[in-house]
Design an enzyme around this catalytic site. Sequence first.
Site, short mmCIF file in Angstrom:
data_model
loop_
_atom_site.label_atom_id
_atom_site.label_comp_id
_atom_site.label_asym_id
_atom_site.label_seq_id
_atom_site.Cartn_x
_atom_site.Cartn_y
_atom_site.Cartn_z
N LYS A 173 8.84 -19.21 -22.96
CA LYS A 173 9.46 -18.59 -21.77
C LYS A 173 10.93 -18.36 -22.10
O LYS A 173 11.75 -19.27 -22.02
CB LYS A 173 9.31 -19.54 -20.57
CG LYS A 173 9.27 -18.88 -19.22
CD LYS A 173 10.45 -18.00 -18.86
CE LYS A 173 11.66 -18.77 -18.41
NZ LYS A 173 12.83 -17.86 -18.13
N GLU A 248 17.95 -29.58 -25.63
CA GLU A 248 19.19 -29.15 -26.29
C GLU A 248 20.07 -28.57 -25.19
O GLU A 248 19.80 -27.47 -24.69
CB GLU A 248 18.89 -28.07 -27.33
CG GLU A 248 17.97 -28.52 -28.45
CD GLU A 248 18.62 -29.52 -29.39
OE1 GLU A 248 19.86 -29.62 -29.40
OE2 GLU A 248 17.88 -30.21 -30.10
N CYS A 282 26.85 -22.65 -27.47
CA CYS A 282 26.80 -24.04 -26.99
C CYS A 282 27.80 -24.92 -27.74
O CYS A 282 28.35 -25.86 -27.18
CB CYS A 282 25.40 -24.60 -27.12
SG CYS A 282 24.76 -24.47 -28.80
N GLU A 383 31.63 -27.34 -18.70
CA GLU A 383 31.55 -26.28 -19.70
C GLU A 383 31.76 -24.95 -18.98
O GLU A 383 31.16 -24.71 -17.94
CB GLU A 383 30.13 -26.33 -20.29
CG GLU A 383 29.83 -25.31 -21.36
CD GLU A 383 28.34 -25.22 -21.66
OE1 GLU A 383 27.54 -25.13 -20.70
OE2 GLU A 383 27.98 -25.22 -22.84
P1 NAP Z 1 19.77 -22.30 -18.11
O1 NAP Z 1 20.19 -21.60 -16.89
O2 NAP Z 1 19.66 -23.78 -18.08
O3 NAP Z 1 18.41 -21.61 -18.58
C1 NAP Z 1 17.77 -21.93 -19.79
C2 NAP Z 1 16.31 -21.51 -19.70
O4 NAP Z 1 15.67 -22.29 -18.70
C3 NAP Z 1 16.12 -20.06 -19.28
O5 NAP Z 1 14.96 -19.54 -19.90
C4 NAP Z 1 15.89 -20.19 -17.79
O6 NAP Z 1 15.20 -19.09 -17.25
C5 NAP Z 1 15.04 -21.44 -17.74
N1 NAP Z 1 15.02 -22.16 -16.46
C6 NAP Z 1 15.87 -22.07 -15.42
N2 NAP Z 1 15.49 -22.91 -14.43
C7 NAP Z 1 14.37 -23.54 -14.87
C8 NAP Z 1 13.50 -24.53 -14.30
N3 NAP Z 1 13.72 -25.05 -13.09
N4 NAP Z 1 12.45 -24.95 -15.04
C9 NAP Z 1 12.23 -24.45 -16.27
N5 NAP Z 1 13.01 -23.51 -16.84
C10 NAP Z 1 14.07 -23.06 -16.16
O7 NAP Z 1 20.78 -22.00 -19.31
P2 NAP Z 1 21.35 -20.62 -19.73
O8 NAP Z 1 22.39 -20.22 -18.75
O9 NAP Z 1 20.23 -19.69 -20.04
O10 NAP Z 1 22.03 -21.02 -21.13
C11 NAP Z 1 23.32 -21.50 -21.25
C12 NAP Z 1 23.31 -23.00 -21.45
O11 NAP Z 1 22.51 -23.34 -22.59
C13 NAP Z 1 24.69 -23.54 -21.77
O12 NAP Z 1 24.92 -24.70 -21.02
C14 NAP Z 1 24.63 -23.86 -23.25
O13 NAP Z 1 25.50 -24.88 -23.65
C15 NAP Z 1 23.19 -24.26 -23.41
N6 NAP Z 1 22.77 -24.11 -24.81
C16 NAP Z 1 22.59 -25.23 -25.57
C17 NAP Z 1 22.24 -25.12 -26.92
C18 NAP Z 1 22.06 -26.34 -27.79
O14 NAP Z 1 21.64 -26.20 -28.93
N7 NAP Z 1 22.37 -27.53 -27.31
C19 NAP Z 1 22.06 -23.86 -27.47
C20 NAP Z 1 22.25 -22.73 -26.67
C21 NAP Z 1 22.60 -22.88 -25.33
P3 NAP Z 1 15.99 -17.83 -16.63
O15 NAP Z 1 17.23 -17.61 -17.44
O16 NAP Z 1 15.01 -16.73 -16.79
O17 NAP Z 1 16.27 -18.19 -15.23
#
Ligand code: NAP
Length: 488
Positions: A173, A248, A282, A383
Amino acid sequence: MTDLLIGGRWTGAIDERTREIRCPADGSLVAVVDEGGGKDAAEAVAAARQAFDQGPWPRTPAGPRGDLLLRVADLVARDKDALARAESLDTGKRLAESRLDVDDAVACFRYYGRLVRTETGRVVDTGTAHAVSRVVHEPVGVCALITPWNCPLPQTSWKVAPALAAGNTFVLKPSELTPSTAIALMRLLVEAGLPDGVANLVLGPGPEAGAPLTDNPDVDMVSFTGGLRTGRRVMAAAAGTVKRTSLELSGKNPNVVFADADFGTAVDHALTAVFRHSGQVCSAGARLMVEDSVHDAFVEAVVHRARGIRLGGPFDEQAQTGPLISAAHRARVEAYVAAGLAEGARLRCGGICPDDPALADGYYFLPTVLDGCHSGMSVLADESFGPVLTVERFASEDEAVRLANDTVYGLAGAVWSGDEERARRVASRLRLGTVWINDYHPCLPQAEWGGFKQSGTGRELGPGGLAEYRETKHIWRNTRPRPRGWFA
Ligand code: NAP
C-alpha cells in the site's frame, strides 16, 4: 482502469473510485488511478494468504528466488528513464535525484538476490550420536508493506526485495499521493515471472486502504515506513493479533559541527543534509549544532548559501531543490516555522513561499534557517519534513552529545571534526541508527538502516533487513527413536 493487482489480476477498485495524481511542482495532471479501500484491501490479503498457504513461492528454494530478484534488478535498470520520470512527476523531486533513487532500487534487488543464496541455516551440535539438529529460516507469511511519498521507489524496494527473498507474499500500500512507481514495479515483478498472488497492490488513502491491513488476522507482519504518529497507530492495530511489526519512522537528526572541522566542506554538507528534496528526507540533517567558537561564522556561511538556492521543477536542470509534496504539507511547514518564531527562534532566511511567478502553481517554500534554537522549543522536538534548518550552539563535547540525544528520535545524524578520536567517541555516544563522520547521507544496500528510540523498531537493508522477514525454526531429528519409558 486496472491499477490494483490482486491475485495476479490487474483490476479496478471495487467501489470504482479514482484519484487524480498531480505534480507538486506545477499542479499538472500526471495520472488518474484507481482508489481502493477496505474491501480491496481484504481481497488483496485473501489473495496473498492463498498464495502463501498453497502457492509455490514460499516453497521455492533460495536459488530461484534470488534469480528472480536479479531479473527484477535488470528490469528496473532497463526502465530507469521511465521510472525516474514517473517518480519525479509524482513527487516533484529533481530528475537527477530520481535517477539516483532508481539506482538505489536496482542495488537493493541485486543485493538481496545475491544475499539470499548465501544466507543458509546451520547445523547445531546435539551432543548425542542419534540426533541431528538444524536451525532453518522460513518466511514470516503474508506481509503488509506500507510506504510513504518522499522516496517511493527506494522505500518500496527496501521492503519488497527482502520480503520476496525470504519467500513471503505481500500486499503493498503506497502513499495515495505517489502510486506511479509502485504500479510500475509490480508490472516488472509480473514480467520477471513472480507467481500469481505473491505480489498484491492496493491503492488508496491510509486510513481506508492501509489501516485494514494492519489488523487483518490473515496478515502476519506489517512493515511500515512513515510518520511517528501513524507508526504508533499501526503498532497498536497490529498488537491485536500480535503481528510482527517493522517500523521505520520519523527523525530529527543532529548534524554536529566541531570547531576543528573542515569549515568549507562542513558548510557545504550542512546545506545538502537539510535542503535536498526540500528537506523531505527522513534522515535530513535538519538540526544543525555548531560549537561556540565557529558558530556565528558557520551560520553566516550557511545562511548566505541557503539564500542562493535555486528552486524549480523536476526537469529544470538549474534547479537545486524542488517543491513540497502538497498544499497541506506546505501549510504544516509554515505552521512549524511560525511556532518556532513565536517561541523566540530568529529567522535568518526563508520562512515564506517564493514570490517568483514561475513557481506560483507549485508547493514551494524557501530554504529557511532558524537560529537561536534551544531545548524546550517545539521546532527542536518536532520534525518539519520541510526545508527548515534549526540551529543550536554548544560549548563542549559533553554538551553536544547531551543536546543531540535530548530527543525522542534516533534515526541518523553526523559529526564533523578534524580530530578522528573525538569524532569516533561522539559517534559511539550518539543514540542514532546511522552516524556519518565528516559526511552526510550516504546509504549502502549492505549496511543496515533503522532508528533507535521512537524512530522505529525495524531494520532495512543489510542482512538485518532480510532477518526482519524471516522466522527462524529449530528442527530436531531423532535418528534412533526409542521409547523413553518414563511412564511405563
Ligand atoms: P504517513 O502519513 O505516516 O504515511 C505513511 C504511509 O502510511 C502512507 O502510505 C499512508 O497512506 C499510510 N497510512 C496513513 N494512515 C494510516 C493508517 N491509519 N494505517 C495504515 N497506514 C496508514 O507518512 P508520510 O507523510 O507519507 O511520510 C513522511 C514520514 O515518513 C516522515 O515522518 C518521515 O520521517 C518518515 N519516513 C521515515 C523513513 C525511515 O526510514 N525511517 C523513511 C522515509 C520516511 P496515505 O499517504 O495514502 O494516506
